[in-house]
Design a protein around this motif. Structure first.
Motif, short mmCIF file in Angstrom:
data_model
loop_
_atom_site.label_atom_id
_atom_site.label_comp_id
_atom_site.label_asym_id
_atom_site.label_seq_id
_atom_site.Cartn_x
_atom_site.Cartn_y
_atom_site.Cartn_z
N SER A 16 48.94 59.20 62.93
CA SER A 16 50.25 59.18 63.58
C SER A 16 50.38 57.89 64.37
N LEU A 17 51.36 57.08 64.04
CA LEU A 17 51.62 55.87 64.80
C LEU A 17 53.10 55.56 64.78
N GLU A 18 53.53 54.82 65.80
CA GLU A 18 54.92 54.39 65.91
C GLU A 18 54.93 52.90 66.14
N VAL A 19 55.63 52.18 65.28
CA VAL A 19 55.72 50.72 65.39
C VAL A 19 57.05 50.38 66.07
N PRO A 20 57.02 49.83 67.26
CA PRO A 20 58.26 49.49 67.96
C PRO A 20 59.07 48.45 67.17
N GLU A 21 60.36 48.60 67.23
CA GLU A 21 61.23 47.66 66.52
C GLU A 21 61.06 46.25 67.08
N GLY A 22 60.98 45.28 66.18
CA GLY A 22 60.92 43.89 66.58
C GLY A 22 59.58 43.38 67.03
N CYS A 23 58.50 44.12 66.75
CA CYS A 23 57.19 43.68 67.20
C CYS A 23 56.30 43.29 66.03
N ILE A 24 55.16 42.68 66.34
CA ILE A 24 54.11 42.44 65.35
C ILE A 24 52.99 43.42 65.67
N TYR A 25 52.74 44.33 64.75
CA TYR A 25 51.74 45.38 64.91
C TYR A 25 50.54 45.01 64.06
N ALA A 26 49.41 44.76 64.70
CA ALA A 26 48.17 44.42 64.00
C ALA A 26 47.42 45.70 63.65
N LEU A 27 47.16 45.89 62.38
CA LEU A 27 46.40 47.05 61.92
C LEU A 27 45.02 46.57 61.51
N ILE A 28 44.00 46.94 62.29
CA ILE A 28 42.65 46.45 62.06
C ILE A 28 41.73 47.61 61.74
N GLY A 29 40.52 47.25 61.29
CA GLY A 29 39.53 48.27 60.99
C GLY A 29 38.60 47.79 59.91
N PRO A 30 37.47 48.46 59.74
CA PRO A 30 36.50 48.05 58.72
C PRO A 30 37.02 48.29 57.31
N GLY A 31 36.30 47.77 56.33
CA GLY A 31 36.68 48.00 54.95
C GLY A 31 36.68 49.47 54.61
#
Length: 240
Positions: A16-31
């Protein structure tokens, strides 16, 4: 919300995630954490086995193919492996979403293609074929294609993979400028955590198919969650 995706085995486990309008959302994590699967789910390319995905005010699971096509007019995506058509020229590749999703005159299409190529520092590359391009040039053509339709949402899967640090930073600068100029909403996956965090507004970390952290860039850097701390500081050689 509460998105589950499974193939032979579970890949996303209640994300569950919410990406705010107008932002840069970095999605990180291992392979193999499920990052690319989540990005394709956000784009409507993969339907979750459970949960709900809302994009631009619409629930994707409630839409038929025509409805999804309408939503995709406002979504641009850069795929990890470029996904350029080898049998098309650079100009034809960039023009593809305009011809597929919009009813535009040929002159406007060519003008948009030329403007995008100039923006990614590849002016005059229209007649070239992808086979004759370097990895960095292919990435920039991919960025041009993802942004040519002036979408409201941009999804980037490893935009700097395999690139040298200078070219990588140029790609990040392009992403940031698009966001600032057109107020786009961006989700970016990158193994280059150091470079990605220079432009990120918010950060989410996937681990084992679950979102184990979500917050601002500053909160990510200061996080005491062991996996987040090890991943962020282990992959960012020095202060940001």
């Amino acid at each position: 919300m509460d998105v589950h995706v499974a193939f032979r085995q579970p890949v996303l486990r209640g994300v569950s995630l919410e990406v705010p309008e107008g932002c840069i959302y970095a999605l990180i994590g291992p392979g193999a954490a499920g990052k690319s699967v989540l990005l394709k789910t956000l784009a409507g390319l993969i339907r979750p086995s459970q949960g709900r995905v809302e994009l631009l005010g619409r629930t994707l699971g409630e839409l038929d193919e025509a409805g999804l096509m309408e939503v995709r007019r406002d979504v641009g995506m850069l795929f990890q492996n470029y996904a350029l058509f080898d049998f098309m020229t650079v100009g034809e590749n960039i023009a593809f979403p305009l011809r597929r999703l919009f009813s535009l005159g040929e002159r406007e299409i060519q003008e948009r293609v030329a403007e995008r190529l100039a923006r990614v520092s590849l002016p005059g590359f229209e007649p070239r074929l992808p086979a004759g391009l370097s990895g960095g040039q292919k990435k920039r053509v991919g960025v041009a294609r993802a942004t040519v339709s002036r979408p409201r949402v941009l999804l980037y899967d490893e935009p700097t993979a395999g690139l040298d640090p200078v070219t990588s930073q140029k790609i990040y600068d392009l992403i940031r400028e698009e966001q600032r100029t057109h107020r786009t909403t961006n989700v970016v996956i990158s193994s280059d955590v150091r470079g990605l965090l220079t432009i990120a507004d918010r950060v989410g970390m996937l681990h084992g198919g679950k979102l184990i952290f979500e917050g601002t860039r500053e909160q990510a850097l200061a996080s005491e969650v062991p996996e987040v701390r090890q991943f962020v500081h282990g992959l960012t050689d020095g202060p940001l």
